[in-house]
Motif scaffolding. Structure first.
Motif, mmCIF file in Angstrom:
data_model
loop_
_atom_site.group_PDB
_atom_site.id
_atom_site.type_symbol
_atom_site.label_atom_id
_atom_site.label_comp_id
_atom_site.label_asym_id
_atom_site.label_seq_id
_atom_site.Cartn_x
_atom_site.Cartn_y
_atom_site.Cartn_z
ATOM 1 N N UNK A 1 3.238 13.722 -7.711
ATOM 2 C CA UNK A 1 3.440 12.487 -8.620
ATOM 3 C C UNK A 1 3.231 11.330 -7.131
ATOM 4 N N UNK A 2 4.158 11.621 -6.189
ATOM 5 C CA UNK A 2 4.181 10.627 -4.930
ATOM 6 C C UNK A 2 3.136 11.093 -4.236
ATOM 7 N N UNK A 3 2.703 11.835 -4.308
ATOM 8 C CA UNK A 3 1.472 12.635 -2.898
ATOM 9 C C UNK A 3 0.394 12.507 -3.530
ATOM 10 N N UNK A 4 0.141 12.530 -5.043
ATOM 11 C CA UNK A 4 -1.214 11.761 -5.763
ATOM 12 C C UNK A 4 -1.559 10.815 -6.225
ATOM 13 N N UNK A 5 -0.439 9.458 -5.796
ATOM 14 C CA UNK A 5 -0.333 8.170 -5.714
ATOM 15 C C UNK A 5 -0.500 7.558 -3.963
ATOM 16 N N UNK A 6 -0.567 8.780 -2.873
ATOM 17 C CA UNK A 6 -0.695 8.705 -1.908
ATOM 18 C C UNK A 6 0.784 8.407 -1.259
ATOM 19 N N UNK A 7 2.201 8.261 -1.942
ATOM 20 C CA UNK A 7 2.884 7.670 -0.813
ATOM 21 C C UNK A 7 3.300 9.342 -0.121
ATOM 22 N N UNK A 8 3.880 9.418 1.336
ATOM 23 C CA UNK A 8 4.217 9.759 1.725
ATOM 24 C C UNK A 8 5.656 10.134 1.099
ATOM 25 N N UNK B 1 1.001 -1.191 0.094
ATOM 26 C CA UNK B 1 -0.466 -0.173 -0.477
ATOM 27 C C UNK B 1 0.711 1.139 0.418
ATOM 28 N N UNK B 2 0.293 2.830 -0.586
ATOM 29 C CA UNK B 2 0.713 3.663 -0.236
ATOM 30 C C UNK B 2 1.460 3.898 0.503
ATOM 31 N N UNK B 3 0.329 3.719 1.809
ATOM 32 C CA UNK B 3 1.102 4.619 3.169
ATOM 33 C C UNK B 3 1.974 3.875 3.506
ATOM 34 N N UNK B 4 3.266 2.382 3.112
ATOM 35 C CA UNK B 4 3.716 1.873 3.850
ATOM 36 C C UNK B 4 5.109 2.261 2.835
ATOM 37 N N UNK B 5 5.162 3.551 2.423
ATOM 38 C CA UNK B 5 6.227 3.165 1.357
ATOM 39 C C UNK B 5 6.583 5.103 1.838
#
Length: 236
Positions: free
Chosen positions: A190-197, A174-178
């Motif tokens: 780009x990262x934020x739009x994918x939910x990645x911190x 999941x995005x939140x684990x990355x």
């Protein structure tokens, strides 16, 4: 409670290494070989870096500065120029002229020792990434990453989140684990739009830019440890 970080996802140009001057030089050499009167100085190149992707950057330049070349002949010319630019760039970095940025190799070693997955999410070509690994890591970098998502894998360039979504699917996380490591506003978006911190290491061409959405902004990763990144990720 937030998921613990299980993977680090690295951008390449400006993040793993300060590659942009080598890119700029290769563009200018390709233009000169083709007999074109184009010269991209540092001021102009910084402006063009707002456009992700080399071919897209050439098209943006033509639209703004040489519109007489717009038309059906432009795309074949862009393809030829970019292919030659890539050949010049990969030859230069494969010779070892572009080292990894401060702290990057240590961070990667810490993450691997801790069992974290590593991935690349970039708008540059796979050939460029592999040449960088050859030149800056004596080839060792080829074995560091679980997956490389490059321009060929995600035709929609940053700030579009596609390349991050490709990485997440391949990692099965999941995005939140990355946690993403970037150097540009487009990369942050780009990262934020994918939910990645995301955290930022400013590069030569992005210092002072607006990195709204990043958990932290560093001048480089020289003093940043895996524990630092874990803390930023957990902070939400």
């Amino acid at each position: 409670m937030a998921d613990p970080v299980r993977a680090l996802i690295f951008d390449v140009d400006g993040t793993l290494a300060e590659t942009e001057e080598a890119h700029r030089d290769a563009f200018n050499r390709a233009f000169a070989e083709a007999g074109l009167p184009w010269v991209w100085d540092r001021v102009l190149y910084r402006q063009l870096l707002a456009v992700s992707g080399g071919k897209e950057r050439i098209r943006a330049f033509v639209a703004r500065h040489d519109p007489a070349r717009l038309g059906p002949q432009l795309d074949p010319m862009v393809q030829r120029l970019h292919a030659r630019k890539t050949a010049l760039y990969t030859a230069a970095v494969r010779r070892g002229g572009v080292p990894l940025r401060p702290g990057v190799a240590r961070l990667i070693a810490e993450a691997r020792a801790a069992g974290l997955a590593l991935a690349v999410a970039t708008t540059t070509t796979r050939a460029n990434v592999e040449a960088l690994f050859d030149g800056s890591t004596a080839g060792a970098g080829h074995g560091w990453f679980a997956t490389l998502a490059c321009a060929e894998d995600a035709p929609a360039k940053k700030p579009d989140p596609l390349v991050y979504r490709v990485v997440l699917e391949r990692l099965g996380l999941p995005a939140a684990a990355c946690l993403a490591l970037e150097d540009s506003p487009n990369g942050v978006r780009a990262a934020a739009a994918a939910g990645v911190p995301v955290v930022v290491s400013e590069s030569v061409y992005t210092a002072g830019d607006d990195f709204t959405g990043a958990r932290a902004v560093f001048p480089d990763f020289a003093e940043v440890t895996l524990d630092t990144l874990r803390g930023l990720h957990a902070a939400g």
